[in-house]
Design a protein around this motif. Sequence first.
Motif, short mmCIF file in Angstrom:
data_model
loop_
_atom_site.label_atom_id
_atom_site.label_comp_id
_atom_site.label_asym_id
_atom_site.label_seq_id
_atom_site.Cartn_x
_atom_site.Cartn_y
_atom_site.Cartn_z
N PRO A 13 0.81 -1.22 0.00
CA PRO A 13 0.00 0.00 0.00
C PRO A 13 0.84 1.27 0.00
O PRO A 13 0.44 2.27 -0.60
CB PRO A 13 -0.82 -0.13 1.29
N SER A 14 2.00 1.25 0.65
CA SER A 14 2.84 2.45 0.69
C SER A 14 3.36 2.79 -0.70
O SER A 14 3.48 3.97 -1.05
CB SER A 14 4.00 2.26 1.67
N LEU A 15 3.67 1.77 -1.52
CA LEU A 15 4.10 2.02 -2.88
C LEU A 15 2.96 2.61 -3.70
O LEU A 15 3.16 3.55 -4.47
CB LEU A 15 4.60 0.72 -3.52
N ARG A 16 1.77 2.07 -3.54
CA ARG A 16 0.62 2.60 -4.29
C ARG A 16 0.35 4.04 -3.89
O ARG A 16 0.05 4.90 -4.73
CB ARG A 16 -0.61 1.73 -4.05
N ARG A 17 0.46 4.34 -2.60
CA ARG A 17 0.24 5.72 -2.14
C ARG A 17 1.30 6.66 -2.72
O ARG A 17 1.00 7.79 -3.10
CB ARG A 17 0.24 5.77 -0.62
N ASP A 18 2.53 6.19 -2.78
CA ASP A 18 3.60 7.01 -3.35
C ASP A 18 3.34 7.30 -4.82
O ASP A 18 3.52 8.44 -5.29
CB ASP A 18 4.94 6.31 -3.18
N LEU A 19 2.93 6.29 -5.56
CA LEU A 19 2.62 6.50 -6.98
C LEU A 19 1.45 7.46 -7.15
O LEU A 19 1.46 8.31 -8.05
CB LEU A 19 2.31 5.16 -7.64
N ALA A 20 0.45 7.35 -6.31
CA ALA A 20 -0.70 8.25 -6.38
C ALA A 20 -0.28 9.68 -6.07
O ALA A 20 -0.76 10.63 -6.71
CB ALA A 20 -1.79 7.79 -5.41
N ARG A 21 0.61 9.86 -5.10
CA ARG A 21 1.11 11.21 -4.78
C ARG A 21 1.87 11.80 -5.97
O ARG A 21 1.73 12.98 -6.28
CB ARG A 21 2.00 11.17 -3.54
#
Length: 261
Positions: A13-21
């Motif tokens: 999830p942290s990778l997905r959040r980083d990509l979304a940011r």
Amino acid sequence: MGAGYEGEPAPDPSLRRDLARRAAAARADPTRVLLEGVHALKHALRFGADIELVLTPDLTRLTELLAQLAPDVVVPAGTQELERQEWRDLVPRELPSPALAVARRPTGSAAEVLATAGLVVVLDRPRHLGNLGAVVRVAAAAGATGVLTVGDADPWHPTAVRAAAGLQFAVSVAATDRLPADTGTRTIVALDPNGTDLLGALPSDGLLLVGTERGGLTPDLLDRADQRVRLPMRPGVSSLNLATAVAAALYGAAANGDGRR
């Protein structure tokens, strides 16, 4: 990003959040281009954009759409599928198709646009980014090779990119404060309601100057024109919007034998 899709969506999830940011930040980043929807993505891929990331809430549907609409391109490697809530947080207003991508913005200048062989459309102080994007789209479709905007409007703004379906990557585009004094040997043609009817071909290496629907061209640009032409219209019809006027001029000229059809 290379061609093809490799592996499953990121489980972290942290990778997905980083990509979304990163995708959200691209909206205000002058070195990046935000691509919203499958049409913008397919054109960017087709015309050689440097894609940095692609996000989707439905990888299967995205793959199907690209296969249907653009069988010559494939889902880029590393495309990441977001959870539905992550997608809704990133895209509050639902897109017509499940794709959001970020590409590097080409470094282009007015001089580079003017150095491009072929007809270039010059927009004088366009006010509506959607109309600007529609001009880019019709210019690419009609065979013009560049679009140059004079004034503050950014042809790479997300609204303009969305309206152009990403076809900024198919033509040379840039913004400038003023039309350079040196335009080489190009013939400058101005759309002017007081000009002669546009019944023949546009110069293949010309600059087509187009002003706003309400104000037209500024006097300094109008004074630089070698030719002034108008679009013949039915009596009582006073004007066309920017994108419609450009489309009529380009396709009308093509129909009169300038070779772009």
